[in-house]
Design a protein around this motif. Structure first.
Motif, PDB file in Angstrom:
ATOM      1  N   ARG A   1       0.839  -1.214   0.000  1.00  0.00           N
ATOM      2  CA  ARG A   1       0.000   0.000   0.000  1.00  0.00           C
ATOM      3  C   ARG A   1       0.866   1.253   0.000  1.00  0.00           C
ATOM      4  NH1 ARG A   1      -2.893  -3.112   3.585  1.00  0.00           N
ATOM      5  NH2 ARG A   1      -2.064  -1.994   5.384  1.00  0.00           N
ATOM      6  N   TRP A   2       1.929   1.244   0.795  1.00  0.00           N
ATOM      7  CA  TRP A   2       2.827   2.396   0.871  1.00  0.00           C
ATOM      8  C   TRP A   2       3.425   2.683  -0.501  1.00  0.00           C
ATOM      9  CZ3 TRP A   2       8.365   2.702   3.148  1.00  0.00           C
ATOM     10  CH2 TRP A   2       8.698   4.028   3.445  1.00  0.00           C
ATOM     11  N   LYS A   3       3.882   1.641  -1.157  1.00  0.00           N
ATOM     12  CA  LYS A   3       4.480   1.798  -2.481  1.00  0.00           C
ATOM     13  C   LYS A   3       3.441   2.241  -3.513  1.00  0.00           C
ATOM     14  CE  LYS A   3       7.496  -1.306  -3.768  1.00  0.00           C
ATOM     15  NZ  LYS A   3       8.183  -2.590  -3.995  1.00  0.00           N
ATOM     16  N   GLU A   4       2.227   1.743  -3.382  1.00  0.00           N
ATOM     17  CA  GLU A   4       1.163   2.082  -4.320  1.00  0.00           C
ATOM     18  C   GLU A   4       0.737   3.547  -4.208  1.00  0.00           C
ATOM     19  OE1 GLU A   4      -3.545   0.946  -4.758  1.00  0.00           O
ATOM     20  OE2 GLU A   4      -2.146  -0.669  -4.213  1.00  0.00           O
ATOM     21  N   HIS A   5       0.774   4.084  -2.978  1.00  0.00           N
ATOM     22  CA  HIS A   5       0.238   5.423  -2.737  1.00  0.00           C
ATOM     23  C   HIS A   5       1.297   6.514  -2.590  1.00  0.00           C
ATOM     24  CE1 HIS A   5      -3.850   4.000  -2.485  1.00  0.00           C
ATOM     25  NE2 HIS A   5      -3.436   3.021  -1.689  1.00  0.00           N
ATOM     26  N   THR A   6       2.564   6.169  -2.745  1.00  0.00           N
ATOM     27  CA  THR A   6       3.622   7.176  -2.634  1.00  0.00           C
ATOM     28  C   THR A   6       4.645   6.970  -3.743  1.00  0.00           C
ATOM     29  OG1 THR A   6       4.922   5.775  -1.153  1.00  0.00           O
ATOM     30  CG2 THR A   6       3.441   7.381  -0.112  1.00  0.00           C
ATOM     31  N   THR A   7       5.374   8.029  -4.005  1.00  0.00           N
ATOM     32  CA  THR A   7       6.473   7.921  -4.966  1.00  0.00           C
ATOM     33  C   THR A   7       7.722   7.461  -4.225  1.00  0.00           C
ATOM     34  OG1 THR A   7       7.249  10.191  -4.614  1.00  0.00           O
ATOM     35  CG2 THR A   7       5.514   9.853  -6.299  1.00  0.00           C
ATOM     36  N   GLY A   8       8.704   7.015  -4.976  1.00  0.00           N
ATOM     37  CA  GLY A   8       9.981   6.651  -4.372  1.00  0.00           C
ATOM     38  C   GLY A   8      10.604   7.824  -3.635  1.00  0.00           C
ATOM     39  N   PHE A   9      10.501   9.003  -4.236  1.00  0.00           N
ATOM     40  CA  PHE A   9      11.045  10.198  -3.590  1.00  0.00           C
ATOM     41  C   PHE A   9      10.364  10.439  -2.246  1.00  0.00           C
ATOM     42  CE2 PHE A   9      10.985  14.747  -2.668  1.00  0.00           C
ATOM     43  CZ  PHE A   9      12.348  15.026  -2.675  1.00  0.00           C
ATOM     44  N   ASP A  10       9.042  10.309  -2.197  1.00  0.00           N
ATOM     45  CA  ASP A  10       8.314  10.515  -0.944  1.00  0.00           C
ATOM     46  C   ASP A  10       8.751   9.513   0.127  1.00  0.00           C
ATOM     47  OD1 ASP A  10       6.849  12.642  -1.965  1.00  0.00           O
ATOM     48  OD2 ASP A  10       5.176  11.362  -2.591  1.00  0.00           O
TER      49      ASP A  10
ATOM     50  N   GLU B   1      14.937   0.656   3.722  1.00  0.00           N
ATOM     51  CA  GLU B   1      13.773   1.053   4.509  1.00  0.00           C
ATOM     52  C   GLU B   1      12.687   1.679   3.641  1.00  0.00           C
ATOM     53  OE1 GLU B   1      13.264   0.589   7.960  1.00  0.00           O
ATOM     54  OE2 GLU B   1      14.956  -0.750   7.594  1.00  0.00           O
ATOM     55  N   ALA B   2      13.094   2.344   2.546  1.00  0.00           N
ATOM     56  CA  ALA B   2      12.139   3.056   1.685  1.00  0.00           C
ATOM     57  C   ALA B   2      11.645   2.192   0.529  1.00  0.00           C
ATOM     58  CB  ALA B   2      12.781   4.325   1.131  1.00  0.00           C
ATOM     59  N   TYR B   3      12.213   1.007   0.364  1.00  0.00           N
ATOM     60  CA  TYR B   3      11.833   0.121  -0.732  1.00  0.00           C
ATOM     61  C   TYR B   3      12.057   0.794  -2.091  1.00  0.00           C
ATOM     62  CZ  TYR B   3       9.872  -2.653   3.010  1.00  0.00           C
ATOM     63  OH  TYR B   3       9.728  -3.380   4.161  1.00  0.00           O
ATOM     64  N   VAL B   4      13.251   1.371  -2.227  1.00  0.00           N
ATOM     65  CA  VAL B   4      13.652   2.055  -3.456  1.00  0.00           C
ATOM     66  C   VAL B   4      15.057   1.561  -3.782  1.00  0.00           C
ATOM     67  CG1 VAL B   4      14.133   4.320  -4.463  1.00  0.00           C
ATOM     68  CG2 VAL B   4      12.244   4.082  -2.870  1.00  0.00           C
ATOM     69  N   SER B   5      15.390   1.452  -5.060  1.00  0.00           N
ATOM     70  CA  SER B   5      16.731   0.989  -5.420  1.00  0.00           C
ATOM     71  C   SER B   5      17.776   1.956  -4.871  1.00  0.00           C
ATOM     72  CB  SER B   5      16.872   0.875  -6.938  1.00  0.00           C
ATOM     73  OG  SER B   5      16.942   2.164  -7.516  1.00  0.00           O
ATOM     74  N   GLU B   6      18.958   1.440  -4.608  1.00  0.00           N
ATOM     75  CA  GLU B   6      20.001   2.284  -4.032  1.00  0.00           C
ATOM     76  C   GLU B   6      20.423   3.420  -4.965  1.00  0.00           C
ATOM     77  OE1 GLU B   6      24.286   1.972  -1.784  1.00  0.00           O
ATOM     78  OE2 GLU B   6      22.990   0.207  -1.817  1.00  0.00           O
ATOM     79  N   PRO B   7      20.617   3.184  -6.283  1.00  0.00           N
ATOM     80  CA  PRO B   7      20.980   4.318  -7.145  1.00  0.00           C
ATOM     81  C   PRO B   7      19.910   5.418  -7.166  1.00  0.00           C
ATOM     82  CG  PRO B   7      21.429   2.248  -8.272  1.00  0.00           C
ATOM     83  CD  PRO B   7      20.672   1.910  -7.016  1.00  0.00           C
ATOM     84  N   THR B   8      18.648   5.020  -7.201  1.00  0.00           N
ATOM     85  CA  THR B   8      17.570   6.008  -7.187  1.00  0.00           C
ATOM     86  C   THR B   8      17.543   6.724  -5.842  1.00  0.00           C
ATOM     87  OG1 THR B   8      16.280   4.717  -8.763  1.00  0.00           O
ATOM     88  CG2 THR B   8      15.076   6.325  -7.441  1.00  0.00           C
ATOM     89  N   THR B   9      17.751   5.984  -4.768  1.00  0.00           N
ATOM     90  CA  THR B   9      17.793   6.588  -3.439  1.00  0.00           C
ATOM     91  C   THR B   9      18.905   7.623  -3.374  1.00  0.00           C
ATOM     92  OG1 THR B   9      16.837   4.651  -2.363  1.00  0.00           O
ATOM     93  CG2 THR B   9      18.172   6.114  -0.983  1.00  0.00           C
ATOM     94  N   ARG B  10      20.071   7.300  -3.915  1.00  0.00           N
ATOM     95  CA  ARG B  10      21.186   8.267  -3.907  1.00  0.00           C
ATOM     96  C   ARG B  10      20.794   9.551  -4.647  1.00  0.00           C
ATOM     97  NH1 ARG B  10      25.671   6.157  -1.783  1.00  0.00           N
ATOM     98  NH2 ARG B  10      25.884   3.905  -1.779  1.00  0.00           N
TER      99      ARG B  10
ATOM    100  N   HIS C   1      17.755  10.769  -5.005  1.00  0.00           N
ATOM    101  CA  HIS C   1      16.790  11.479  -4.168  1.00  0.00           C
ATOM    102  C   HIS C   1      17.484  12.145  -2.973  1.00  0.00           C
ATOM    103  CE1 HIS C   1      13.669   9.951  -6.637  1.00  0.00           C
ATOM    104  NE2 HIS C   1      13.500   8.781  -6.043  1.00  0.00           N
ATOM    105  N   LEU C   2      18.442  11.451  -2.371  1.00  0.00           N
ATOM    106  CA  LEU C   2      19.157  12.011  -1.232  1.00  0.00           C
ATOM    107  C   LEU C   2      19.967  13.245  -1.641  1.00  0.00           C
ATOM    108  CD1 LEU C   2      20.294   8.708   0.501  1.00  0.00           C
ATOM    109  CD2 LEU C   2      18.576  10.325   1.349  1.00  0.00           C
TER     110      LEU C   2
END
Length: 183
Positions: free
Chosen positions: A19-28, A49-58, A60-61
């Protein structure tokens, strides 16, 4: 990035994660995890913790650092991220003045001050570090020691909240002033 339980690599994610993944973006999700950090963490940890790939997380960070929401530190374990204390304080101040009148802020401050004074009297110390010191200096049960350590954490939190309340009260007119429109 998908977390999987230790016992089964192909087990489905819990329903709340779906549900979290369905209702939010990776950035959120990255922002939510990063802004809730209590200690510096690596991009890999945040990604998990955010269920986002590490390169994408980097990516966003980096954006969150550029926006002044997070700060970084280089450690022997790599680059870590954590909420910018100034941004966090200003966000908390904004929330206080938007949701309370000056009188309500003053009432809250009085309540927090009263709690602090009660802890000072109850434990015979002037601050949270003094309370922590009593854990090592007295014969206490393990439960009482844990209670005092939790109370010291509560006290630290109360002191910070009181500082926010005082700031909001002292500058309430400035924080709530709206510039007039020019004709």
């Amino acid at each position: 990035m998908t977390k999987s339980p230790i016992d089964g690599e192909n087990d489905p994610e819990p329903a709340y994660v779906e549900r979290w993944k369905e209702h939010t973006t990776g950035f959120d999700r990255v922002r939510s995890v990063a802004f809730g950090l209590q200690e510096p963490r690596t991009a890999g940890w945040i990604a998990g913790e955010a269920y986002v790939s590490e390169p994408t997380t980097r990516d966003h960070l980096t954006r969150l650092v550029d926006l002044g929401i997070l700060v970084t530190d280089e450690t022997s374990g790599g680059r870590t991220y954590y909420p910018d204390p100034i941004y966090s304080r200003l966000t908390a101040l904004r929330e206080l003045v938007n949701e309370n009148t000056a009188a309500e802020l003053a009432e809250q401050a009085a309540t927090v001050q009263r709690d602090i004074e009660e802890w000072q009297q109850e434990y015979g110390v002037s601050d949270p570090s003094g309370l922590r010191a009593t854990v090592a200096g007295e014969e206490l049960s393990a439960d009482e020691a844990q209670t005092r350590l939790r109370r010291a954490d509560d006290w630290m939190s109360a002191k910070y909240h009181l500082s926010l309340l005082r700031d909001a009260i002292d500058h309430y007119d400035t924080y709530t002033a709206r510039p007039s429109a020019s004709a």
